[in-house]
Scaffold this active site. Structure first.
Site, PDB file in Angstrom:
ATOM      1  CB  ALA A 191      -0.932   0.002   1.211  1.00  0.00           C
ATOM      2  CB  CYS A 192       4.119   1.971   1.290  1.00  0.00           C
ATOM      3  SG  CYS A 192       5.481   3.149   1.362  1.00  0.00           S
ATOM      4  N   GLY A 193       3.657   3.708  -1.679  1.00  0.00           N
ATOM      5  CA  GLY A 193       4.282   4.049  -2.945  1.00  0.00           C
ATOM      6  C   GLY A 193       5.800   3.942  -2.903  1.00  0.00           C
TER       7      GLY A 193
END
Length: 140
Positions: free
Chosen positions: A10-12
């Site tokens: 979920a983390c870019g």
């Protein structure tokens, strides 16, 4: 030894780091640490390998950091590790381990310093920023 990434899909920043690793020619071991958190011994070893304190690894944004009062300097290293084990979202990411070392890869291009092959050519991050991989200098 292979490349390992402690990853949050979920983390870019984590996604960009994983993509850079793959563009370097490595297929890393991907540990989704929110689903499969490290043990206390593993977390202690990661901190030691990165040369940082537990406080330096704490993530504040989008975590229970403030609700738990973790800004208070009273917490010991061992207590902060305990909070990260109880709430893995407090572990900042991505952490990458390679034969060249371990690093918290924020920004994502910090991974280039520890990749076996940092010459990834041109890479475009999700936000459009362009990163040019490092050229490997021949050893003499």
């Amino acid at each position: 030894m292979s490349v390992t990434i402690y990853h949050n899909p979920a983390c870019g920043t984590s996604r960009n780091t994983l993509a850079m690793i793959r563009q370097s020619g490595e297929e890393p071991v991907v540990i989704e640490y929110l689903k499969d958190p490290p043990t206390r011994a593993q977390l202690v070893e990661l901190l030691k390998a990165m040369g940082i304190s537990a406080r330096e690894l704490l993530r504040q944004k989008g975590t229970p950091y403030e609700a738990l009062g973790l800004a208070d300097p009273k917490w010991t290293e061992d207590e902060l590790i305990g909070f990260m084990l109880e709430h893995p979202i407090l572990i900042n990411r991505p952490i990458v381990v390679t034969p060249k070392g371990a690093r918290l890869c924020r920004p994502s291009e910090a991974v280039l310093d520890i990749l076996p092959n940092p010459d990834i050519g041109e890479f475009t991050k999700e936000d459009g920023e362009v990163v040019i991989g490092k050229t490997v200098q021949p050893q003499s």
